[in-house]
Design a protein around this motif. Sequence first.
Motif, PDB file in Angstrom:
ATOM      1  N   GLY A 168      -0.243   9.522  16.176  1.00  0.00           N
ATOM      2  CA  GLY A 168      -1.538  10.125  16.980  1.00  0.00           C
ATOM      3  C   GLY A 168      -2.652   9.590  16.578  1.00  0.00           C
ATOM      4  N   LEU A 169      -3.381   9.170  17.615  1.00  0.00           N
ATOM      5  CA  LEU A 169      -4.918   8.600  17.534  1.00  0.00           C
ATOM      6  C   LEU A 169      -5.897   9.436  18.319  1.00  0.00           C
ATOM      7  CD1 LEU A 169      -3.644   5.010  17.611  1.00  0.00           C
ATOM      8  CD2 LEU A 169      -3.988   6.293  15.505  1.00  0.00           C
ATOM      9  N   ALA A 170      -7.081   9.413  17.578  1.00  0.00           N
ATOM     10  CA  ALA A 170      -8.236   9.804  18.380  1.00  0.00           C
ATOM     11  C   ALA A 170      -9.187   8.550  18.343  1.00  0.00           C
ATOM     12  CB  ALA A 170      -8.794  11.185  17.951  1.00  0.00           C
ATOM     13  N   ASN A 171      -9.499   7.951  19.476  1.00  0.00           N
ATOM     14  CA  ASN A 171     -10.410   6.846  19.543  1.00  0.00           C
ATOM     15  C   ASN A 171     -11.535   6.892  20.522  1.00  0.00           C
ATOM     16  OD1 ASN A 171      -8.204   5.606  17.832  1.00  0.00           O
ATOM     17  ND2 ASN A 171      -7.407   4.793  19.418  1.00  0.00           N
ATOM     18  N   TRP A 172     -12.752   6.493  20.077  1.00  0.00           N
ATOM     19  CA  TRP A 172     -14.001   6.658  20.993  1.00  0.00           C
ATOM     20  C   TRP A 172     -13.822   5.620  21.715  1.00  0.00           C
ATOM     21  CZ3 TRP A 172     -16.163  11.000  20.214  1.00  0.00           C
ATOM     22  CH2 TRP A 172     -16.348  11.382  18.800  1.00  0.00           C
ATOM     23  N   THR A 173     -14.160   5.594  23.217  1.00  0.00           N
ATOM     24  CA  THR A 173     -14.130   4.524  24.250  1.00  0.00           C
ATOM     25  C   THR A 173     -15.367   3.861  24.304  1.00  0.00           C
ATOM     26  OG1 THR A 173     -15.125   6.204  26.023  1.00  0.00           O
ATOM     27  CG2 THR A 173     -12.747   6.358  25.513  1.00  0.00           C
ATOM     28  N   PRO A 174     -15.336   2.570  24.707  1.00  0.00           N
ATOM     29  CA  PRO A 174     -16.395   1.903  25.167  1.00  0.00           C
ATOM     30  C   PRO A 174     -17.663   2.534  25.796  1.00  0.00           C
ATOM     31  CG  PRO A 174     -14.349   0.680  25.396  1.00  0.00           C
ATOM     32  CD  PRO A 174     -14.015   2.006  25.182  1.00  0.00           C
ATOM     33  N   GLU A 175     -16.772   3.314  26.725  1.00  0.00           N
ATOM     34  CA  GLU A 175     -17.935   3.701  27.959  1.00  0.00           C
ATOM     35  C   GLU A 175     -18.624   5.289  27.441  1.00  0.00           C
ATOM     36  OE1 GLU A 175     -14.257   2.088  29.591  1.00  0.00           O
ATOM     37  OE2 GLU A 175     -14.669   3.711  28.363  1.00  0.00           O
ATOM     38  N   GLY A 176     -17.936   5.821  26.590  1.00  0.00           N
ATOM     39  CA  GLY A 176     -18.529   7.111  25.924  1.00  0.00           C
ATOM     40  C   GLY A 176     -19.708   6.884  24.866  1.00  0.00           C
ATOM     41  N   PHE A 177     -20.187   7.953  24.565  1.00  0.00           N
ATOM     42  CA  PHE A 177     -21.322   8.159  23.827  1.00  0.00           C
ATOM     43  C   PHE A 177     -21.527   7.302  22.718  1.00  0.00           C
ATOM     44  CE2 PHE A 177     -23.689  10.254  20.072  1.00  0.00           C
ATOM     45  CZ  PHE A 177     -24.862   9.874  20.503  1.00  0.00           C
ATOM     46  N   ILE A 178     -20.377   7.497  21.799  1.00  0.00           N
ATOM     47  CA  ILE A 178     -20.363   6.638  20.435  1.00  0.00           C
ATOM     48  C   ILE A 178     -20.153   5.201  20.824  1.00  0.00           C
ATOM     49  CG2 ILE A 178     -19.018   6.449  18.315  1.00  0.00           C
ATOM     50  CD1 ILE A 178     -20.805   8.671  18.291  1.00  0.00           C
ATOM     51  N   GLY A 179     -19.489   4.740  21.721  1.00  0.00           N
ATOM     52  CA  GLY A 179     -19.125   3.332  22.493  1.00  0.00           C
ATOM     53  C   GLY A 179     -20.759   2.799  22.523  1.00  0.00           C
ATOM     54  N   GLN A 180     -21.352   3.889  23.377  1.00  0.00           N
ATOM     55  CA  GLN A 180     -22.766   3.159  23.707  1.00  0.00           C
ATOM     56  C   GLN A 180     -23.557   3.368  22.328  1.00  0.00           C
ATOM     57  OE1 GLN A 180     -23.821   1.943  26.769  1.00  0.00           O
ATOM     58  NE2 GLN A 180     -21.435   2.143  26.824  1.00  0.00           N
ATOM     59  N   LEU A 181     -23.495   4.076  21.486  1.00  0.00           N
ATOM     60  CA  LEU A 181     -24.475   4.161  20.233  1.00  0.00           C
ATOM     61  C   LEU A 181     -23.980   2.753  19.601  1.00  0.00           C
ATOM     62  CD1 LEU A 181     -24.938   6.941  17.852  1.00  0.00           C
ATOM     63  CD2 LEU A 181     -24.243   4.842  16.968  1.00  0.00           C
ATOM     64  N   PHE A 182     -22.759   2.378  19.364  1.00  0.00           N
ATOM     65  CA  PHE A 182     -22.400   1.084  18.757  1.00  0.00           C
ATOM     66  C   PHE A 182     -22.870  -0.044  19.324  1.00  0.00           C
ATOM     67  CE2 PHE A 182     -19.964   3.792  15.799  1.00  0.00           C
ATOM     68  CZ  PHE A 182     -20.396   3.168  14.417  1.00  0.00           C
ATOM     69  N   LYS A 183     -23.211   0.010  20.636  1.00  0.00           N
ATOM     70  CA  LYS A 183     -23.477  -1.217  21.565  1.00  0.00           C
ATOM     71  C   LYS A 183     -25.081  -1.226  21.113  1.00  0.00           C
ATOM     72  CE  LYS A 183     -23.648  -2.662  26.322  1.00  0.00           C
ATOM     73  NZ  LYS A 183     -23.181  -2.556  27.755  1.00  0.00           N
ATOM     74  N   THR A 184     -25.707  -0.030  21.230  1.00  0.00           N
ATOM     75  CA  THR A 184     -27.156  -0.003  20.826  1.00  0.00           C
ATOM     76  C   THR A 184     -27.298  -0.424  19.516  1.00  0.00           C
ATOM     77  OG1 THR A 184     -27.525   1.918  22.354  1.00  0.00           O
ATOM     78  CG2 THR A 184     -29.306   1.366  20.662  1.00  0.00           C
TER      79      THR A 184
END
Length: 275
Positions: free
Chosen positions: A149-165
Motif C-alpha cells: 500500500g502506497l500514498a504517492n504525490w502526483t506530478p500534477e498536484g500541489f506537491i508535484g508542482q512545489l518540487f517542480k518550482t
Amino acid sequence: MNATMEPSAPDLAALKGRQQTAWTSGDYAVIGTTLQIVGEQLAEACDLRCDERVLDVAAGNGNATLAAARRGCKVTSSDYVAGLLERGAERARAEGLEVEFRIADAEALPFDDARFDAVLSTFGVMFAPDQAKVASELARVCRPGGRIGLANWTPEGFIGQLFKTLGRYMPPPAGVQPPSLWGVESHLHGLFGERASGIAVTRRMFNFRYRSAAHFIDVFRNWYGPLHKAFAALPPEGAAAFERDLTELLNRMNRAGPDSLIVPGEYLEVVVMRR
C-alpha cells in the motif's frame, strides 16, 4: 575525430546521502503529523486484519505505522532517519501501541523474503533515488497474496508542482528519475511488473490547511527537510525569488479565499496485490 562522450550514470549513493541529510534537518514530524488521515485511509484501502504482519517503509514519524497498529496488526516501523523513528515511538507509547522500530534503508530492507502480509509507505519510498530497487525490495519482503500500500504525490498536484518550482532553483541531478513518477499509474505498472497480480489506484486529495501562504512557507522552510536545506543553500536573492514563486503557487491553488489557506494536494492511493 572527436569521441562521443557517454553521459555518466548518476551517483545514487551520494544522492541518497544528501537526501538523508536533508530529511534529518528541520523536523519532518511537524509536517508529518498533519498527514495522519492519509495513513488511516491507506490502512482501510489495504483492508488490514488483526494480527497481520505489517511493515511501514520510510515511515517518518509513523502515520501508517500507527494506523496499522490501531487495527491490531503486528507492526514494524522502518526509516533511515533515527530521529523520526524516535518521534514515531513517542506517539506509539502515548497510545499504548506495541510497535517494533528498525533503522532501515528502503533500497536494502533488512528483512527476510515474504516476511510481511502488508507493506506500506506514505509519501516515503517515492523519494528514494533507485526506484526500481525500492519496488523490488517492497515486493521481496511482501508474501505472495499480500498487499503493498502506497500514498504517492502526483506530478500534477500541489506537491508535484512545489518540487517542480524547487527544481528551478535547485536542479536535481541529471539522470535521476523524479519522485513524482510514483504518482503516475503507468510507471507503477512498470516498477512492479509481473510481481503484481493487480494494482488498484484511487486519486485522493489531502488538504493543506494554514493561515496564509506566508504561514505555510514559514512552517515548511523551518521544518520540511528539502525546503529547509534549499532556503539555507540559496543566496538571498535566490531565496527571495523562490519564496515569491511559492507564494504565487500557494495563492493560485488556495480554495479558502483571502482570509485563510486550504490547498488541495493530489496523491495516488495505491494497493499492489503481490503475485
